[in-house]
Motif scaffolding. Structure first.
Motif, PDB file in Angstrom:
ATOM      1  N   VAL A 158     -18.272   9.465   1.655  1.00  0.00           N
ATOM      2  CA  VAL A 158     -19.264   8.540   1.426  1.00  0.00           C
ATOM      3  C   VAL A 158     -18.632   7.503   0.526  1.00  0.00           C
ATOM      4  CG1 VAL A 158     -21.445   7.840   0.494  1.00  0.00           C
ATOM      5  CG2 VAL A 158     -21.132   9.624   2.399  1.00  0.00           C
ATOM      6  N   ARG A 159     -18.184   8.028  -0.808  1.00  0.00           N
ATOM      7  CA  ARG A 159     -17.601   7.333  -1.664  1.00  0.00           C
ATOM      8  C   ARG A 159     -16.274   6.896  -1.818  1.00  0.00           C
ATOM      9  NH1 ARG A 159     -21.861   7.530  -5.969  1.00  0.00           N
ATOM     10  NH2 ARG A 159     -23.433   9.063  -5.273  1.00  0.00           N
ATOM     11  N   ALA A 160     -15.533   6.917  -0.903  1.00  0.00           N
ATOM     12  CA  ALA A 160     -14.123   6.675  -0.845  1.00  0.00           C
ATOM     13  C   ALA A 160     -13.850   5.216  -0.860  1.00  0.00           C
ATOM     14  CB  ALA A 160     -13.482   7.139   0.637  1.00  0.00           C
ATOM     15  N   GLY A 161     -12.873   4.410  -1.472  1.00  0.00           N
ATOM     16  CA  GLY A 161     -12.883   3.275  -1.546  1.00  0.00           C
ATOM     17  C   GLY A 161     -12.645   2.209  -0.604  1.00  0.00           C
ATOM     18  N   LEU A 162     -13.077   1.037  -0.728  1.00  0.00           N
ATOM     19  CA  LEU A 162     -13.284   0.082   0.412  1.00  0.00           C
ATOM     20  C   LEU A 162     -11.715  -0.251   0.987  1.00  0.00           C
ATOM     21  CD1 LEU A 162     -14.479  -2.056   2.190  1.00  0.00           C
ATOM     22  CD2 LEU A 162     -14.196  -3.535   0.198  1.00  0.00           C
ATOM     23  N   GLU A 163     -10.609  -0.035   0.154  1.00  0.00           N
ATOM     24  CA  GLU A 163      -9.261  -0.177   0.779  1.00  0.00           C
ATOM     25  C   GLU A 163      -8.824   0.862   1.706  1.00  0.00           C
ATOM     26  OE1 GLU A 163      -7.964  -2.997   0.432  1.00  0.00           O
ATOM     27  OE2 GLU A 163      -9.833  -3.578  -1.166  1.00  0.00           O
ATOM     28  N   ASP A 164      -9.899   2.172   1.805  1.00  0.00           N
ATOM     29  CA  ASP A 164      -9.209   3.378   2.378  1.00  0.00           C
ATOM     30  C   ASP A 164      -9.825   3.261   3.786  1.00  0.00           C
ATOM     31  OD1 ASP A 164      -7.752   4.184   0.269  1.00  0.00           O
ATOM     32  OD2 ASP A 164      -9.609   5.168  -0.532  1.00  0.00           O
ATOM     33  N   SER A 165      -9.011   3.556   4.965  1.00  0.00           N
ATOM     34  CA  SER A 165      -9.543   3.697   6.188  1.00  0.00           C
ATOM     35  C   SER A 165      -9.511   5.230   6.340  1.00  0.00           C
ATOM     36  CB  SER A 165      -8.750   3.098   7.223  1.00  0.00           C
ATOM     37  OG  SER A 165      -8.748   1.695   7.256  1.00  0.00           O
ATOM     38  N   LEU A 166     -10.711   5.719   6.909  1.00  0.00           N
ATOM     39  CA  LEU A 166     -11.004   7.236   7.192  1.00  0.00           C
ATOM     40  C   LEU A 166     -11.198   7.636   8.490  1.00  0.00           C
ATOM     41  CD1 LEU A 166     -13.147   7.981   3.847  1.00  0.00           C
ATOM     42  CD2 LEU A 166     -10.740   8.552   4.140  1.00  0.00           C
ATOM     43  N   CYS A 167     -10.850   8.829   8.982  1.00  0.00           N
ATOM     44  CA  CYS A 167     -11.189   9.200  10.304  1.00  0.00           C
ATOM     45  C   CYS A 167     -11.664  10.676  10.199  1.00  0.00           C
ATOM     46  CB  CYS A 167     -10.005   9.408  11.101  1.00  0.00           C
ATOM     47  SG  CYS A 167     -10.527  10.274  12.733  1.00  0.00           S
ATOM     48  N   VAL A 168     -13.143  10.861  10.329  1.00  0.00           N
ATOM     49  CA  VAL A 168     -13.895  12.179  10.117  1.00  0.00           C
ATOM     50  C   VAL A 168     -13.956  12.890  11.353  1.00  0.00           C
ATOM     51  CG1 VAL A 168     -16.048  12.897   9.301  1.00  0.00           C
ATOM     52  CG2 VAL A 168     -15.274  10.683   8.302  1.00  0.00           C
ATOM     53  N   ALA A 476      -3.354   4.980  15.853  1.00  0.00           N
ATOM     54  CA  ALA A 476      -2.286   3.909  16.124  1.00  0.00           C
ATOM     55  C   ALA A 476      -2.885   2.568  16.892  1.00  0.00           C
ATOM     56  CB  ALA A 476      -1.337   4.668  16.804  1.00  0.00           C
ATOM     57  N   HIS A 477      -3.748   3.051  17.705  1.00  0.00           N
ATOM     58  CA  HIS A 477      -4.322   1.742  18.672  1.00  0.00           C
ATOM     59  C   HIS A 477      -4.979   0.939  18.035  1.00  0.00           C
ATOM     60  CE1 HIS A 477      -2.110   3.578  22.271  1.00  0.00           C
ATOM     61  NE2 HIS A 477      -2.871   4.579  22.238  1.00  0.00           N
ATOM     62  N   LEU A 478      -5.877   1.792  16.931  1.00  0.00           N
ATOM     63  CA  LEU A 478      -6.753   1.060  16.186  1.00  0.00           C
ATOM     64  C   LEU A 478      -5.980   0.177  15.467  1.00  0.00           C
ATOM     65  CD1 LEU A 478      -9.992   0.820  15.682  1.00  0.00           C
ATOM     66  CD2 LEU A 478      -9.613   2.318  13.789  1.00  0.00           C
ATOM     67  N   GLY A 479      -4.909   0.315  14.773  1.00  0.00           N
ATOM     68  CA  GLY A 479      -4.083  -0.355  13.931  1.00  0.00           C
ATOM     69  C   GLY A 479      -4.229   0.319  12.524  1.00  0.00           C
ATOM     70  N   LYS A 480      -4.845   1.353  12.413  1.00  0.00           N
ATOM     71  CA  LYS A 480      -4.697   2.072  11.164  1.00  0.00           C
ATOM     72  C   LYS A 480      -3.880   3.351  11.208  1.00  0.00           C
ATOM     73  CE  LYS A 480      -7.668  -1.285   9.545  1.00  0.00           C
ATOM     74  NZ  LYS A 480      -7.382  -2.166   8.728  1.00  0.00           N
ATOM     75  N   PRO A 481      -2.826   3.367  11.199  1.00  0.00           N
ATOM     76  CA  PRO A 481      -2.135   4.841  11.487  1.00  0.00           C
ATOM     77  C   PRO A 481      -2.117   5.640  10.164  1.00  0.00           C
ATOM     78  CG  PRO A 481      -0.566   2.781  11.545  1.00  0.00           C
ATOM     79  CD  PRO A 481      -1.775   2.280  11.631  1.00  0.00           C
ATOM     80  N   GLU A 482      -2.066   4.819   8.983  1.00  0.00           N
ATOM     81  CA  GLU A 482      -2.211   5.622   7.755  1.00  0.00           C
ATOM     82  C   GLU A 482      -3.443   6.142   7.418  1.00  0.00           C
ATOM     83  OE1 GLU A 482      -4.540   1.641   6.862  1.00  0.00           O
ATOM     84  OE2 GLU A 482      -2.637   2.236   8.297  1.00  0.00           O
ATOM     85  N   ALA A 483      -4.584   5.928   8.276  1.00  0.00           N
ATOM     86  CA  ALA A 483      -5.844   6.477   7.880  1.00  0.00           C
ATOM     87  C   ALA A 483      -5.874   7.947   7.504  1.00  0.00           C
ATOM     88  CB  ALA A 483      -6.932   6.095   8.822  1.00  0.00           C
ATOM     89  N   ALA A 484      -6.291   8.445   6.649  1.00  0.00           N
ATOM     90  CA  ALA A 484      -6.566   9.977   6.393  1.00  0.00           C
ATOM     91  C   ALA A 484      -7.617  10.609   7.227  1.00  0.00           C
ATOM     92  CB  ALA A 484      -6.883  10.312   4.949  1.00  0.00           C
ATOM     93  N   VAL A 485      -7.366  11.732   7.697  1.00  0.00           N
ATOM     94  CA  VAL A 485      -8.414  12.437   8.661  1.00  0.00           C
ATOM     95  C   VAL A 485      -9.035  13.667   8.054  1.00  0.00           C
ATOM     96  CG1 VAL A 485      -8.481  13.643  10.985  1.00  0.00           C
ATOM     97  CG2 VAL A 485      -6.754  11.979  10.813  1.00  0.00           C
TER      98      VAL A 485
END
Length: 655
Positions: A158-168, A476-485
């Motif tokens: 919930v509190r992860a930074g705005l710059e971070d893309s996350l996959c849950v 990768a299709h979403l354009g966020k390959p660096e997102a943490a899972v």
């Protein structure tokens, strides 16, 4: 606080009517955000700090900030930094907290409290009794917030930074949807100015799901986040979805290769100039030869910018070439002259012939109805057989008469982005993401190219023909390959026996995933009944009896069945005098039974689920694996109890 806002006199405080309208709108939003919520108490916890700058201070933690008449805080917003230890503190790491108090409520009335003395030595205590009571409280009505029961691993997301893309990646009942919505609320609090300017968006799987979750953010005081489906996201005038695709065609239209086919189609209209351009100004004629226009066109093509941006630059580049000739002849033209030349009829004619306008909907219409055009654009990308799958049987006469499918609308959206850049939002939450096709991921990703995303889903619940098998591929299709899972496996919703039963399907549908566990102390009411006899009437009678039994208990009841069985069950319920609601409708104490097609069950939850004919749910899908995944979804909608009624043999993993 609301009375103070309502009493403000804003007459004659602005210099013009525009500012007055903006101020009035802001004030209206403020008043709306301060509305009383009868069953949502203002505070649910208290923190007593032990030392430091806050030593000796007590802070009440609640859904929204509340201050007294002097402006001093009475309740601190749960999103504030000072509130974070309420979710993270433990005996091992008390975070300078001496006492954590939880309050329990029944119908909005304070009925209990519970203290944890974190500064005292000793073993970590068992789970909070109030927390356990909240987890096991019956579900009636739409989804509610979990702000009082957020767990440490959820709070970190919930509190992860705005710059971070996350996959849950979250198993059923682990609260991934609630985590995503609370993340939106947190980001709107922590980055209010930026997200007010750039916008936030929640994308759900269907309208029933959106209706179910629509009250969560308003309960947290957030009214501005937009909520929609992928279909609503790509909707545009003239492209009305009225048709459906066969599974093979839908899978192909969602394939990432279609992006390259569309790119070729959009740029196929750009052609080399047939002749040069002659601009007449006064008594002088200025000529730009054909080879120079070819060079300009080549340079613009090589820049890789959007089609319309390049088209807009072409007349300016031609006009610049004319100005160079004017200066060489001793004239001193300025920017106004260049703009006038760019608007010259001769220049416009060259642009129209070399770089024609592209209508995205008309382009896709041509692609799906003109075999020769499709063959030219898909050469080397799609096989002849795949091209035949894409073509409509009866070509439409125009954009508005075409029977567009949902997958077609996504193709139009892709083409539109190639022509003109799609505006980007500050943050996008994508729920039930495992069911999206690569092209749908691209459509959502276009909305957050300069922002971040929170992707929520469960690979085991993928039920579309194009369901993703890997989060790395999806991101990768979403354009966020660096997102943490991040993976959530600790459940709060589904009873232990029910999740264990449903997890028997995992080796067949998602062998790489770990089975979920449940924090619920009650194992839940769980039964599998084989109806007497083997006819449809016997099955209907068994289902009606199970629904009657479920209605003797507190909470909501969901009757989930395969799509072909819904009409027969509706008739059986009516004959039995049992009223029922459609999926997504809000339940009431008088009407607690909802009849849900299995295809719409995803994301919903009910206290008691009556599941009709598991085998029929499996066979209603195009293949067994998709059918077993649909069954896994249906089995895991229960919060307190599950009754399975069947006449046909159960699928092998469940026997």
């Amino acid at each position: 606080m609301r009375a103070d806002a309502e009493s403000l006199d804003i007459r004659d405080v602005t210099t013009n009517w525009v500012n007055a309208e903006i101020l009035a709108s802001t004030l209206d939003s403020r008043i709306a955000s301060l509305a009383d919520l009868a069953h949502a108490p203002l505070f649910f916890g208290r923190l007593d700090y032990a030392s430091g700058s806050d030593g000796g201070h007590s802070f009440y933690i609640g859904r929204r900030h509340v201050h007294d008449a002097d402006g001093d805080p009475m309740v601190v917003d749960w999103r504030a930094p000072v509130s974070q230890p309420f979710y993270r503190a433990s005996r091992k790491d008390p975070l300078d907290i001496a006492l954590r108090r939880r309050f329990g409520y029944t119908g909005g009335e304070l009925t209990a409290y519970e203290d944890e003395h974190l500064s005292e030595p000793g073993e970590e205590r068992r789970a909070s009794a109030l927390l356990q009571t909240e987890i096991e409280r019956p579900r009636v009505g739409p989804m509610r917030d979990i702000v009082a029961t957020i767990q440490p691993e959820q709070d970190a997301i919930v509190r992860a930074g705005l710059e971070d893309s996350l996959c849950v990646q979250g198993a059923p009942g682990t609260g991934k949807t609630a985590v995503g919505l609370h993340r939106v609320a947190y980001l709107l609090y922590a980055h209010r100015e930026r997200l007010t300017r750039t916008g936030t968006l929640v994308v759900g799987p269907n309208d029933s799901f959106l209706g179910y979750i629509e009250q969560v953010l308003p309960a947290l005081g957030e009214l501005d986040a937009r909520q929609t489906t992928v279909e609503g996201l790509v909707a545009r005038d003239g492209v009305t979805v009225r048709g459906t695709d066969a599974p093979q065609a839908a899978r192909l239209k969602g394939d990432a290769r279609m992006a390259e086919v569309l790119r070729r189609a959009v740029w196929s209209g750009v052609t080399p100039p047939a002749e040069g351009c002659v601009v007449v100004r006064g008594s002088r004629r200025w000529r730009v030869p054909v080879h120079e226009i070819e060079e300009i066109v080549g340079e613009l093509l090589a820049r890789g910018i959007r089609y319309d941006a390049a088209r807009g630059a072409l007349p300016q580049r031609i006009a610049h070439a004319v100005l160079v000739r004017m200066e060489a002849a001793g004239e001193a033209p300025d920017d106004r002259v260049q703009n006038a030349v760019a608007r010259n009829a001769a220049v416009k004619q060259v642009v129209a012939s070399v770089w024609p306008r592209v209508d995205p909907a008309k382009l896709v219409l041509r692609l799906l109805s003109d075999a020769d055009f499709l063959a030219a654009q898909a050469d080397g990308i799609l096989t002849p057989e795949e091209q035949r799958l894409l073509l409509w049987e009866r070509p439409a006469r125009g954009v508005r008469s075409a029977k567009w499918s949902a997958a077609d609308a996504v193709l139009v959206d892709e083409a539109a982005d190639l022509v003109e850049r799609t505006p980007s939002l500050g943050h996008v939450v994508l729920d039930e993401a495992q069911d999206l096709s690569p092209m749908q991921y691209r459509a959502v990703g276009r909305r957050c190219t300069t922002g971040s995303a929170t992707v929520l889903g469960d690979l085991a619940q993928g039920t579309t023909p194009w369901a993703t098998e890997s989060w790395a591929e999806a991101l990768a299709h979403l354009g966020k390959p660096e997102a943490a899972v991040e993976e959530l496996t600790e459940g709060f919703r589904v009873p232990r026996d029910v999740i264990a039963y449903a997890s028997r399907l995992l080796p067949r549908i998602a062998p790489t995933l770990r089975p979920a566990t449940s924090l619920r102390e009650s194992p839940g009411d769980f039964a599998v009944h084989r109806a007497a006899g083997d006819g449809a009437g016997d099955a209907d009678a068994g289902v009606v009896a199970a629904c009657r039994q479920a209605l003797t208990r507190e909470g909501s009841i969901g009757l989930i069945a395969a799509e072909p069985r819904v009409a027969a069950l509706a008739a059986a319920l009516e004959r039995a005098g049992l009223t029922f609601l459609p999926p997504g409708a809000e339940t009431t104490p008088e009407s607690r039974l909802t009849l849900v097609p299995a295809t719409l069950a995803k994301g919903l939850e009910y206290d008691h689920v009556v599941l009709d004919e598991p085998a029929a749910i499996v066979t209603a899908e195009p293949d067994e694996r998709t059918g077993l995944r649909r069954l896994y979804v249906a089995l895991t909608r229960a919060v307190s109890g599950l009754t399975v009624v069947h006449t046909a043999p159960l699928p092998a993993p469940l026997t």
